[in-house]
Design an enzyme around this catalytic site. Sequence first.
Site, short mmCIF file in Angstrom:
data_model
loop_
_atom_site.label_atom_id
_atom_site.label_comp_id
_atom_site.label_asym_id
_atom_site.label_seq_id
_atom_site.Cartn_x
_atom_site.Cartn_y
_atom_site.Cartn_z
N GLU A 74 55.38 30.38 27.35
CA GLU A 74 56.14 29.16 27.05
C GLU A 74 55.58 27.96 27.79
O GLU A 74 55.48 26.87 27.24
CB GLU A 74 57.63 29.35 27.41
CG GLU A 74 58.37 30.32 26.51
CD GLU A 74 58.38 29.89 25.05
OE1 GLU A 74 58.16 28.70 24.76
OE2 GLU A 74 58.60 30.77 24.19
N TYR A 94 64.87 24.14 27.74
CA TYR A 94 64.17 24.85 26.68
C TYR A 94 63.59 26.19 27.18
O TYR A 94 63.84 27.25 26.60
CB TYR A 94 63.04 23.98 26.08
CG TYR A 94 62.09 24.83 25.29
CD1 TYR A 94 62.48 25.33 24.05
CD2 TYR A 94 60.87 25.24 25.83
CE1 TYR A 94 61.66 26.19 23.35
CE2 TYR A 94 60.04 26.10 25.14
CZ TYR A 94 60.45 26.57 23.90
OH TYR A 94 59.65 27.44 23.22
N ASP A 100 63.24 23.06 20.88
CA ASP A 100 61.94 22.44 21.14
C ASP A 100 61.68 21.41 20.03
O ASP A 100 62.58 21.14 19.22
CB ASP A 100 60.83 23.52 21.20
CG ASP A 100 60.54 24.12 19.83
OD1 ASP A 100 61.37 23.93 18.90
OD2 ASP A 100 59.49 24.77 19.67
#
Length: 358
Positions: free
Chosen positions: A40, A123, A141
């Site tokens: 991520e 997020y 996102d």
Amino acid sequence: MKKSTDIHNLSVLLQQWYAEHKRVLPWRETTDPYKIWLSEVILQQTRVDQGSAYFQRFVRIFPTIESLASASEQEVLKLWQGLGYYSRARNLHAAAKQLVTDFNGKFPKKYSDIISLKGIGEYTAAAIASIAFNQPYAVVDGNVLRVISRLFRVKEPVNSAEGKKIITEIAQQLLDERNPAIHNQAIMDFGAMVCTPRQPRCSQCPLQFHCAALAEGSVLMYPVKIKAKKSTDRYFHYFHINHRDSTYIHKRDASDIWKNLYEFPLIETKQATDFTELGRNDLFLSWFGENPAGVFSSVYGVKHVLSHQNIHTQFYRVVLPDSEPFGMPENFIRISSSSISNYPVSRLIHKYLERFHH
Ligand code: SF4
């Protein structure tokens, strides 16, 4: 609030689409929170194809949280080189240390603990909580912002606090709480592959009969955004010196961009400046003198764009005669020309070295 059948149906359609079209990605094969976190962080601001190679390299060199925590910052930055946005790498490193000190080297499961880690925002915390631990947190996102703003015609700018809040609420409504991991990955892939920024594939979209923007014929008006802050222009002149097989670099330490990364001697000017004018610059004169004996050639000019800054850059190659002594002030390090690749540098210098340093 109870979910309407309609909104639940959207998640079912997304998951059906995902089952057929999902991208095969190296971090999809795992529920290890450390690897999910790594992927991520790498993928923020980085394309999937470029990010995959970095992800694999990171996992190979730092297979565990402990190994990342005990590396030096220089090693981490070096591995990160080329990805840009180096604060991500610094935070990753700091959070790995935090995990070792405060959580015994294990990733915590609680959302509030996850989000307390350095560099982990809403997020990333939602992605880790849902994908690694199957907890019901909806991710938001850029892809999700776009998809939801179109589906529901959200008029508030997605880069405003109000717009983000509205979209986060809808995202949470939309979430299939029994399958948060699949749901979240489905909506992100869907945004990346179908509901794309400029040419969404509305005619093949499984949600086309539920999409408010499509019904109104205003798809490309969404997501609504407030105009970004104007960028400032900066003018950099780098000197890649060659003297007796050595060159000079120094470490940036100011509270400016590229902290702790290395670079060639740099002169920054307030406006575009050609070489003749540069020759009258005080710093230039203190380094090279008035009538430099070396050969200066301008090898590469490029505009490097950062968020809110345009760095107009000129690289000069400086070949100084081996027969004459040369030295730079103490804050510069003299290194052998070939060892430059051992130092972490900005993406701008990385690109220059790739093209011109063999
Ligand atoms: Fe996006 Fe078009 Fe599908 Fe609407 S119909 S969700 S705009 S791809």
